[in-house]
Design a protein around this motif. Structure first.
Motif, short mmCIF file in Angstrom:
data_model
loop_
_atom_site.label_atom_id
_atom_site.label_comp_id
_atom_site.label_asym_id
_atom_site.label_seq_id
_atom_site.Cartn_x
_atom_site.Cartn_y
_atom_site.Cartn_z
N ASP A 1 -3.05 10.94 -3.76
CA ASP A 1 -2.69 9.60 -3.29
C ASP A 1 -3.33 8.49 -4.11
O ASP A 1 -3.01 7.32 -3.92
N HIS A 2 -4.27 8.85 -4.96
CA HIS A 2 -4.96 7.85 -5.79
C HIS A 2 -4.82 8.26 -7.25
O HIS A 2 -4.93 9.44 -7.59
N ARG B 1 4.93 15.33 -3.35
CA ARG B 1 4.04 15.34 -2.18
C ARG B 1 2.75 16.12 -2.43
O ARG B 1 1.76 15.91 -1.73
N SER C 1 1.14 6.06 -7.11
CA SER C 1 0.01 6.91 -7.50
C SER C 1 0.42 8.37 -7.56
O SER C 1 0.08 9.09 -8.52
N LYS C 2 1.13 8.83 -6.54
CA LYS C 2 1.58 10.22 -6.53
C LYS C 2 2.50 10.50 -7.73
O LYS C 2 2.40 11.55 -8.39
N ASP D 1 2.39 1.67 -3.35
CA ASP D 1 1.35 2.09 -4.28
C ASP D 1 0.99 3.56 -4.10
O ASP D 1 0.66 4.25 -5.07
N ASN D 2 1.05 4.05 -2.87
CA ASN D 2 0.81 5.47 -2.62
C ASN D 2 1.84 6.32 -3.37
O ASN D 2 1.50 7.32 -4.02
N TRP D 3 3.11 5.90 -3.28
CA TRP D 3 4.16 6.61 -4.01
C TRP D 3 3.98 6.46 -5.52
O TRP D 3 4.21 7.41 -6.28
N ALA E 1 0.82 -1.21 0.00
CA ALA E 1 0.00 0.00 0.00
C ALA E 1 0.85 1.26 0.00
O ALA E 1 0.54 2.24 -0.69
N THR E 2 1.95 1.24 0.77
CA THR E 2 2.82 2.41 0.83
C THR E 2 3.51 2.64 -0.51
O THR E 2 3.60 3.77 -1.01
#
Length: 265
Positions: free
Chosen positions: A153-154, A149, A47-48, A43-45, A40-41
């Motif tokens: 996130d998606h 940043r 997505s960003k 994937d967050n990166w 998940a982490t």
């Protein structure tokens, strides 16, 4: 199921959806610093970074993204993001930046080379373990740590043609070929979710340690097998691999794989 092979982006999203909290990559630096990121982490990166490519840099499917980074969790993020937006990832050799790419992401040592490569946009990253920005960012360089940043996130994924090029290394590979290479490598190595693969490499190792077609990464995604990135020269390597529950290792720098860990070739 569709007869059309999946491309790397959908393969990655399926892995995340299956168990977001499971670790995906644990990375050590030469000082012994350690960072562990879940699916998940990561994937967050991803997505960003995908949103940054589309909304911040104007990336289009088929654009070339030169990845002038060593083996690092951030370089994995950039590969997955490039595939998520339908771009062609182009890993660089040590000290080099492929010429003529639409976008180039480079570490601090290669920023000037990236600026001279003819890339339309150059992104720099410090690769600092605590996410510190670049020191003295040159003009015309976007600082990845600062810029990314601000993006969502998606990522609103859209279909990517698996038959289109997704990687340029020793030759061009389609997305379908990358997925198939990962599947074949995972089956040959008999990998599963209970395994953990260590990639033993030297400092500033190129992404080619994952294979010309990056099939080590593809195998990890296909089988759901976490990766452990660590210098092969690390003191107490055997103990480190034991602590990380590593079951198999790829030795990219000639380091002998410790007893009790399966050597992969």
């Amino acid at each position: 199921m569709s007869d059309t092979p999946a491309s790397p982006g959908p393969a990655w999203r399926a892995l995340v959806a299956a168990d977001p909290a499971r670790p995906f990559v644990t990375a050590y630096d030469t000082s012994g610093g350690r960072v562990e990121l879940s699916r998940a982490t990561v994937d967050n990166w991803v997505s960003k970074t995908s949103n940054m490519l589309i909304d911040g840099l104007g990336a289009q499917p088929g654009d070339r993204v030169a990845v002038a980074l060593p083996l690092h969790w951030q370089s994995l993020v950039w590969l997955l993001a490039a595939w998520s937006v339908g771009a062609i990832a182009e890993p660089a050799r040590p000290g080099e930046v492929p010429s003529g790419a639409h976008f180039a992401v480079a570490d601090a040592d290669r920023l000037e080379t990236a600026l001279d490569s003819g890339a339309e946009e150059v992104v720099g990253t410090s690769l600092h373990p605590l996410g510190m920005p670049l020191s003295g960012t040159p003009p015309m360089v976007t600082d990845y740590t600062v810029e990314v940043r601000g993006h969502g996130d998606h990522f609103a994924h859209y279909p990517v043609d698996a038959g289109e090029p997704a990687l340029r290394s020793d030759r061009e590979y389609t997305g379908a070929e990358l997925v198939e290479a990962g599947r074949a490598r995972a089956e040959t190595w008999d990998l599963g979710e209970k395994d953990r693969i260590a990639v033993l490499s030297g400092e500033h190792a190129p992404l080619s340690v994952l294979g010309a077609n990056l099939s080590v990464l593809g195998a990890a995604v296909h089988a759901g097998t976490p990766l452990v990135l660590t210098p092969g020269s690390a003191d107490g390597l055997a103990q480190r691999l034991s602590t990380e529950h590593v079951t198999a290792a790829v030795s990219a720098d000639g380091t002998a794989v410790p007893e009790g860990v399966r050597a992969l070739d």
